[in-house]
Design a protein around this motif. Structure first.
Motif, short mmCIF file in Angstrom:
data_model
loop_
_atom_site.label_atom_id
_atom_site.label_comp_id
_atom_site.label_asym_id
_atom_site.label_seq_id
_atom_site.Cartn_x
_atom_site.Cartn_y
_atom_site.Cartn_z
N ALA A 21 73.55 80.28 38.29
CA ALA A 21 74.90 79.97 37.84
C ALA A 21 75.36 80.99 36.80
N LEU A 22 74.46 81.38 35.92
CA LEU A 22 74.80 82.38 34.91
C LEU A 22 75.01 83.75 35.55
N ALA A 25 78.38 83.73 36.96
CA ALA A 25 79.39 83.76 35.89
C ALA A 25 79.53 85.15 35.30
N LEU A 26 78.40 85.87 35.17
CA LEU A 26 78.41 87.19 34.55
C LEU A 26 78.67 88.33 35.54
N ARG A 73 83.81 83.45 27.30
CA ARG A 73 84.13 83.44 28.73
C ARG A 73 82.90 83.13 29.56
N ALA A 74 81.77 83.71 29.16
CA ALA A 74 80.53 83.48 29.90
C ALA A 74 80.11 82.01 29.83
N ALA A 77 82.46 79.83 31.86
CA ALA A 77 82.19 79.98 33.30
C ALA A 77 80.91 79.23 33.69
N LEU A 78 79.90 79.28 32.83
CA LEU A 78 78.66 78.55 33.11
C LEU A 78 78.91 77.05 33.10
N ARG A 80 81.64 75.48 33.80
CA ARG A 80 82.37 75.14 35.04
C ARG A 80 81.43 75.12 36.24
N ARG A 81 80.59 76.14 36.35
CA ARG A 81 79.69 76.23 37.51
C ARG A 81 78.66 75.11 37.54
N THR A 103 83.73 71.41 30.79
CA THR A 103 83.67 71.98 32.13
C THR A 103 84.98 72.62 32.57
N GLY A 105 86.64 74.50 30.48
CA GLY A 105 86.76 75.66 29.62
C GLY A 105 87.37 75.38 28.26
#
Length: 159
Positions: A21-22, A25-26, A73-74, A77-78, A80-81, A103, A105
């Protein structure tokens, strides 16, 4: 590569779920901390994941994060994922104050009680950082933060 990130997740999540997931996201490889340094892709991030007691039992440490990546941001995004809220330290020196990334953001400052245990740092009793809370009023460290009490900020706008 000088960045070190440390986050918590609000549920027990396996490393085998966190790392992919990370990576998504990255937009770069994320490998376990014990990966062979001679075989690391140039843009790889090393990630250690372990569990502790408390309300945010999954700890995520990221090492060797390349310059230019934005932590908020990272982590948004994590969150959310994974469909899980994440927690990171804020910009004060108050050990109880953190930023909660939902989740969707959204970022909110929160406080948690912190206790050291044999199994790691225990976080519990999450509560919002608000001007109505006695510890958050007046000259508290909360007011010195970029994230003032009662802040509710979308992650991408805040980054």
């Amino acid at each position: 590569m000088t960045e070190l990130w440390n986050w918590r997740i609000d549920d027990r999540v396996a490393a085998a779920e966190v790392r992919p997931a990370l990576a998504a996201a990255l937009g770069r490889p994320v490998l376990p901390l014990g990966a062979d340094p001679g075989r690391l892709p140039a843009d790889a991030v090393l990630c250690d994941v372990w569990h502790v007691p408390g309300e945010f039992p999954t700890v995520v440490d990221c090492y060797g994060v390349p310059d230019g990546l934005v932590e908020l941001r990272a982590v948004a995004a994590l969150a959310r994922r994974l469909g899980r809220s994440c927690l990171l330290r804020d910009d004060t020196l108050d050990a109880t104050r953190h930023l909660l990334v939902a989740t969707d953001g959204t970022i909110r400052p929160v406080h948690l009680d912190v206790a050291d245990t044999d199994d790691g740092e225990l976080l519990r009793d999450q509560r919002l950082c608000t001007v109505t809370s006695p510890g958050c009023r007046g000259w508290s460290q909360c007011h010195r933060s970029r994230w003032a009490p009662d802040s509710v900020i979308p992650a991408l706008a805040a980054a």
